[in-house]
Design a protein around this motif. Structure first.
Motif, PDB file in Angstrom:
ATOM      1  N   UNK A   1      91.754  62.322   9.050  1.00 40.97           N
ATOM      2  CA  UNK A   1      90.746  61.591   9.811  1.00 40.97           C
ATOM      3  C   UNK A   1      90.403  62.343  11.100  1.00 40.97           C
ATOM      4  N   UNK A   2      89.133  62.766  11.235  1.00 39.51           N
ATOM      5  CA  UNK A   2      88.764  63.498  12.456  1.00 39.51           C
ATOM      6  C   UNK A   2      88.670  62.573  13.675  1.00 39.51           C
ATOM      7  N   UNK A   3      88.843  61.280  13.508  1.00 38.97           N
ATOM      8  CA  UNK A   3      88.828  60.380  14.664  1.00 38.97           C
ATOM      9  C   UNK A   3      87.722  59.348  14.607  1.00 38.97           C
ATOM     10  N   UNK A   4      86.763  59.558  13.712  1.00 40.75           N
ATOM     11  CA  UNK A   4      85.639  58.629  13.649  1.00 40.75           C
ATOM     12  C   UNK A   4      85.816  57.571  12.564  1.00 40.75           C
ATOM     13  N   UNK A   5      86.909  57.709  11.763  1.00 43.08           N
ATOM     14  CA  UNK A   5      87.094  56.775  10.656  1.00 43.08           C
ATOM     15  C   UNK A   5      88.114  55.706  11.030  1.00 43.08           C
TER      16      UNK A   5
END
Lengths: 304, 370, 262, 325
Positions: free
Chosen positions: B134-138
């Motif tokens: 997860x790049x952080x936006x999910x």
């Protein structure tokens, strides 16, 4: 469970599974025999057979019930319907291509497979269909082995179909013509054998056998799915090649061998269900390396 | 090189893509679900839930004075198709995405939404493999596989089971759950006596059944989907296995009963709460039935919440700018949703376990853990 | 006598229990045009297949220029200097005459994948050489004008010549021709005799041919061997063979062949 | 779809003729490259992603074409080599922290070794038996990847980092599109050069008549092995770039269906013919994508189209070898 009982059960499992593989492999091998085509749509005829039988059974179960008599009737109708479907497929898709490169026919077979799968997908919305029967789980215990009545009927039915086929191929005119076409199509045409008819009959029988297997699988396992022919098609192809593609006894033997390999492979420590397919394929490759035409395949001496 | 084909195709695609332009005054939300293939039922059910949420929000005045619109991207539960679908959603300038059913298909899309800075609320996929990717936006609003494993181990141990057989199907979701369960079960001091992998679509489980019976487990746990699970259950019972049988949330379907019939009696299912077991969902069920003519499926409530959560975050952020919406999502707390309160861990996963246990009684699910 | 170029001793071959060749011994001297005749089914082509490595005899020795051929694969035998043509034409379909003949140069060249991909200087030089040799062979057999046509669309007689050119391109010491005159008309047969002689005379290639047209055999060959039912029944000059009672006996079995012989 | 196929076929004939002649060829190539370069800017990101996927298929199909189209070996497990390339890169970059460009030669080497190991003992088999061996090999690779921890089991490997090239971080879909443009062009050039070489001709000789080829001094096992290994290497390179492009790889991407799709691309356009194979790859990828609006019927329509193409153009869409008149 004792070790003997486990082994006996796995042998029984292999026998049941192998019977399905063998029935489907027979069609593969017969069709390969007459037109040298790996009919990748064959597994989908198994699927179609299951669905036709389910339709028939749900229509007639009010009258004859959903026990074995109803299932046999449904199977018979499914065999006829799918046999005809096989003939139609051959006429529409394969017959015009018999002069084309062999790989092109192979792709045509793949296209037919996709058409069949996606048609059923659209018709069923991609849903699993429950194949409801009134078959129970009853059976008899012999020693350490418990065999259900369904298993007995299933294996008996498969054996009966195979014996009938063997008789047909060896004792009737069409059967002999079929074997002759498999050996040399051009020569048969010269000798006045109606090759297209023989090919049609072969497709009918091969497809009908697949439909019989599909019906029995539906009744025995209890569900149908548009994609259910894919895996068994692959396995039957493997079985046909292990036995020697083009050889009818080979397909029967190959089916049983593959069924046994898978069920015992599941039990063998270090292989297990995780690796059983790898195990089967490795055995297959070894068989072919040492016996390049399969277990019962004719070794061909090339004529120059 | 094929000079002609490519040009023709490009021209055709240009026409296909220059569809509806970005409409002023609406907020476009992408819905990534499988609407074709074997999992299409789930996907359509999730899409229906989004429709319901969207209509309710719009009726109440929309978000930031704008109406919500939705666009569906079919991932067909396949990684490559999912990438295509996600790219298409991004190219259509969606401001957020909800959905995600098959973990294996959701996984490669994380990067695409991440690169495009699109907030992504994952409403069903729950493999733990999604977390590090997860790049952080999910944001995952379904509890993850490890929480399900914990629940399963506690419940089965509570039923007195000491030995366990685990069967998965060799796909990302079921293998992840199987491995997590095996680890937890062993850590709890019990033994996993059989660990089997079936092939998807294999109809004959008899060899696995014999192997399981030879290992004499107190319980069998099927971690994959209902269609094949029903066959395994049937064949286990047919062969005379009398121990506990449990299934994971992928098998939470009434189709299980249709295929396995009486053999499914007494089977336990670990699952996120489905609508009928949610006290707050009475109105939701009624609206869903009225609109779509059937009962909401297992992921409808979560997906409904997913859409509402996006709307809430945009309202709270006072903007549709992705950074602000993501920041708002991180603060989600204190609001009572259909499926319960949503708060996120620092990994953007649901901070509580929402798993419940159901049992088949006469081919209907009832709560088994209360 | 010098050591023969090709020497077969005690060759035995059988398929599925049927004896095809039995204790066949036979030699070809360098620089000769030798022929192998015999009724249909006598085992002539099988003997060719044994020499060229397509069949593995169950007994006997085959040596070529002092080298034992028995364990060698067909392509090694070709590389060792034996080329052949086929009874029923076996030209490569869908390929041009030139491309067909270029195949002969394969075993005399060495460029591989890397050379081809990078178009190395050595590879380009070799390609030119292959083309040049193929041209030369085509010109030698007299079909150079048709080099860019698809080989299998040529008239029958020309296809035979292309096959011979293809065999010549392997730069053989011994050329095996399997019924080269089959299907040719009178004029073409005469040209074939000239061609066979010039192959031997101008290219110093020894020739062994199987042929049904005994007239042609008698005119072109210096030695004739007769095979019947898998056994060598006679060997000698054309004149000796024509008067050998065993040969006449063998040929009387099939009327047309007997007519041809007498 | 059907009428499309016929129109395409009718147009392709004269077009191919025009394009094979001097000036027309250069103009066409220039236009093509200009179109390829401009495509991402004109068509947008979604189309760029799809085209990248199509270009990957072009690479894979050209690789398989060496095996099937040139050497005539039916390979039903080509995805295995695609997997070998992808997993080698994935494992070496993630587990050993190696630079992507250094893992490329490793991927090539592993694929070559795999090609020899599988091909060596089996390439003497006749085509239909070889088909099942390759199918089996493909399944063995997929199942192994699914079962082993080092390959990330069923979830596969994720977080594979995108490479740098002389200060250029290849990261966006557009970057990868251009990378795949270069790869596809390279694959086409390599294919063309191989086909017009001693080895390329040997493949055709063996394909048309094994015995005659053998009689001409061609070692058919060795020549087939060369085709198999060449195909394996091209597939592995495709797989390597696939891995860094997606960043995540998992067993479903290397299934039997994947092998079949690649094979379909090769045969559909016309195996052995480079433009045909490229056309086939485009159809196989773009067909279902362009039919997206049909929803659940798209694969059915695609399959019917495929069937019609094969029935009306049994040797593939692209016309035969230019001199085969």
């Amino acid at each position: 469970m004792s070790l003997t009982s486990i082994l006996l059960h796995q042998a029984l499992n292999g026998l049941v599974l192998g019977s399905f593989y063998a029935l489907v492999a027979l069609g593969y091998t017969m069709i390969f025999g007459v037109i040298k085509l790996l009919n990748f749509a064959h597994g989908d005829l198994y699927m179609a057979g299951g669905f036709v039988a389910l339709l028939v059974l749900s229509a007639i179960s009010g009258i004859v019930g959903a026990g074995w008599p109803g299932i046999f009737l449904a199977m018979l109708l499914a065999m006829i319907a799918v046999g005809c479907l096989g003939v139609v497929i051959e006429r529409i898709a394969y017959h015009p291509m018999l002069g084309a490169p062999r790989l092109s026919i192979l792709i045509t077979a793949l296209a037919v497979s996709l058409v069949l799968e996606n048609t059923v997908l659209a018709l069923t919305n991609g849903q699993y269909a429950a194949f409801q029967t009134s078959l129970g789980f009853g059976g008899v215990a012999i020693g350490g082995l418990f065999i259900t009545y369904s298993e007995m009927v299933l294996v008996g039915m498969a054996a009966l179909l195979m014996v009938t086929l063997e008789l047909f191929v060896t004792r009737t005119q069409y059967g002999r013509a079929m074997r002759a076409v498999a050996v040399d199509t051009d020569m048969c045409a010269l000798l006045g054998i109606n090759v297209p008819t023989v090919i049609g009959v072969t497709f009918f029988i091969g497809s009908a056998l697949a439909a019989a297997a599909g019906t029995m699988a539906g009744a025995y396992y209890g569900s149908l799915w548009y994609f259910m022919g894919f895996l068994i098609g692959l396995k039957a192809f493997t079985a046909a090649v292990i036995g020697g593609i083009g050889s009818i006894p080979g397909a029967m033997l190959g089916g049983l061998v593959l069924g046994m390999l898978e069920s015992f492979g599941t039990q063998i420590p270090g292989i297990g269900s995780q690796w059983k397919d790898v195990f089967s394929f490795v055995v297959l490759i070894l068989v072919l390396v040492f016996k390049p035409t399969g277990l019962l395949g004719r070794s061909e001496q090339e004529r120059m | 090189m094929n000079r002609f084909g490519r040009l023709a195709v490009m021209a055709a695609m240009a026409c296909a893509i220059a569809g509806p332009a970005f409409a002023q005054g609406t907020i476009k939300i992408g819905v990534e679900v499988p609407t074709t293939g074997a999992e299409a039922t789930y996907g359509r059910d999730m899409a229906n839930a989004v429709v319901l949420a969207q209509d309710e929000i719009n009726k109440a005045g929309g978000v930031l004075g704008k109406k919500l619109t939705m666009v569906i991207g079919d991932d067909a539960c396949d990684p490559q198709q999912a990438v295509n679908a996600a790219s298409k959603l991004v190219s259509q300038h969606v401001l957020a995405v909800v959905g995600g059913y098959c973990s294996g298909a959701t996984l490669p899309t994380l990067k695409i939404y991440g690169d495009a800075h699109v907030p992504f609320v994952i409403t069903a996929s729950n493999s733990t493999k999604l977390i590090p990717a997860n790049p952080g936006n999910a944001f995952m609003i379904n509890s993850t596989g490890d929480q399900q494993a914990t629940k399963a181990v506690a419940f089965l141990a509570g039923k007195g089971a000491k030995t366990l057989a685990i069967v998965n199907e060799g796909d990302a979701y079921s293998q992840d759950l199987a491995n997590l369960t095996r680890a937890d079960w062993t850590k709890a001091g019990h033994k996993v006596v059989a660990y089997e992998t079936a092939s998807s679509g294999q109809q004959d489980y008899s060899a696995i059944v014999t192997a399981i019976r030879a290992a004499k487990p107190d319980a069998v746990f099927w971690t994959a989907y209902y269609a094949d699970g029903a066959l395994l259950i049937r064949q286990l019972r047919q062969a005379g296995y009398r121990g506990i049988i449990a299934v994971g949330d992928g098998s939470n379907s009434t189709k299980l009963f249709a295929i396995a019939g009486a053999a499914a009696e007494g089977v336990f299912c670990f699952t996120n709460p489905t609508a009928q077991f949610l006290p707050a969902a009475k109105a939701f069920i009624k609206a869903y039935k009225a609109r779509f003519g059937s009962n909401p499926g297992p992921y409808a409530p979560l997906t409904y919440d997913g859409m509402k959560l996006v709307a809430w975050a945009m309202t709270k952020a006072g903007s549709t700018a992705s950074a602000k919406v993501i920041a708002a999502l991180k603060t989600a707390d204190g609001v009572q949703w259909l499926t319960g309160p949503i708060r996120f861990t620092k990994h953007n996963t649901l901070a509580r376990s929402n798993f419940i246990v159901l049992e088949d009684r006469n081919n209907a699910w009832v709560r088994a853990d209360k | 006598m010098t050591e023969p170029l090709l020497h077969l001793a005690g060759i035995g071959l059988s398929f599925a229990g049927n004896t095809v060749l039995q204790d066949v011994s036979f030699a070809v001297q360098e620089g000769r045009v030798a022929s192998l005749i015999g009724p249909n089914g006598a085992g002539k082509t099988s003997l060719f297949n044994c020499i060229t490595g397509f069949y593995r005899p169950r007994a006997g020795r085959i040596s070529f220029a002092g080298q034992d051929l028995r364990r060698l694969k067909p392509h090694r035998i070709t590389a060792a200097g034996i080329a052949r043509t086929f009874q029923n034409l076996r030209l490569f379909r869908e390929m041009t005459v030139l491309e067909n003949v270029m195949s002969g140069m394969h075993c005399r060249t060495r460029a591989g994948a890397i050379g081809a991909i990078l178009r190395l200087a050595s590879q380009r030089r070799e390609e030119e050489e292959i083309r040049a040799v193929a041209h030369e062979c085509l010109a030698f057999v007299g079909v150079a004008d048709e080099r860019d046509r698809i080989a299998t669309t040529l008239p029958y007689g020309h296809q035979r010549r292309v096959e011979i050119a293809r065999a010549l391109a392997t730069r053989p010491r011994l050329l095996l021709l399997d019924e080269p005159a089959a299907g040719l008309n009178g004029g073409e047969k005469r040209e074939l005799i000239g061609l066979i002689r010039s192959i031997r005379d101008q290219r110093a290639i020894t020739i062994l041919l199987i042929e049904h047209d005994t007239g042609l055999v008698m005119r072109v060959s210096e030695r004739v061997s007769v095979l019947d039912h898998g056994q060598m029944i006679a060997e000698g000059t054309p004149r000796e063979i024509q008067t050998d009672p065993r040969v006449i006996e063998a040929y009387l079995g099939s009327d047309e062949d007997a007519d041809a012989l007498l | 779809m059907a009428s499309d196929a016929r129109v395409l076929a009718r147009l392709a004939g004269p077009l191919a003729g025009f394009l094979s002649r001097g000036i027309g060829r250069w103009i066409a190539l220039a236009l093509l490259f200009a179109a390829m370069a401009a495509a991402p800017f004109v068509l947008g990101e979604y189309a760029t992603v799809i085209l990248t996927n199509a270009l990957l298929y072009v690479v894979l199909a050209l690789g398989l074409n060496v095996v099937v189209g040139y050497a005539g070996l039916l390979d039903l497990g080509y995805a295995a080599f695609f997997a070998v390339g992808a997993y080698t890169v994935g494992i070496l970059t993630l587990r050993a922290g190696m630079n992507f460009w250094l893992t490329l030669p490793a991927a090539v080497a592993v694929a070559a070794v795999a090609g020899v190991v599988v091909g060596g003992p089996t390439l003497r088999l006749r085509s239909d038996y070889l088909a099942i061996v390759t199918l089996g090999f493909g399944e063995i690779v997929r199942i192994t990847a699914r079962n082993l921890p080092i390959t990330g089991m069923a979830s596969g490997l994720s977080g594979i980092r995108q490479p740098w090239l002389f200060g250029w971080h290849i990261a966006t879909p557009r970057d990868f599109y251009y990378v795949f443009c270069v790869l596809a062009t390279a694959a086409a050039i390599v294919s063309a050069r191989l086909s017009d070489s001693r080895l390329g001709r040997a493949w055709l000789y063996v394909r048309y008549d094994e015995d005659a080829a053998e009689a001409m001094g061609i070692d058919r096992v060795r020549v087939k092995l060369a085709a198999y290994v060449t195909g394996a290497i091209i597939g592995a390179i495709g797989g390597a770039f696939f891995a860094v492009n997606l960043g995540a790889i998992s067993p479903p991407s290397f299934s039997f269906s994947q092998s079949v799709s690649i094979l379909m691309a090769v045969i559909l356009g016309g195996m052995g013919k480079i433009p045909g194979v490229i056309l086939g790859a485009m159809i196989v990828v773009l067909g279902p994508e362009l039919l997206r609006s049909l929803g659940e019927f798209r694969l059915l329509v695609f399959a019917i189209g495929l069937l019609l193409i094969m029935l009306f153009r049994p040797s593939g869409l692209w016309p035969g070898r230019s001199h085969a008149k």
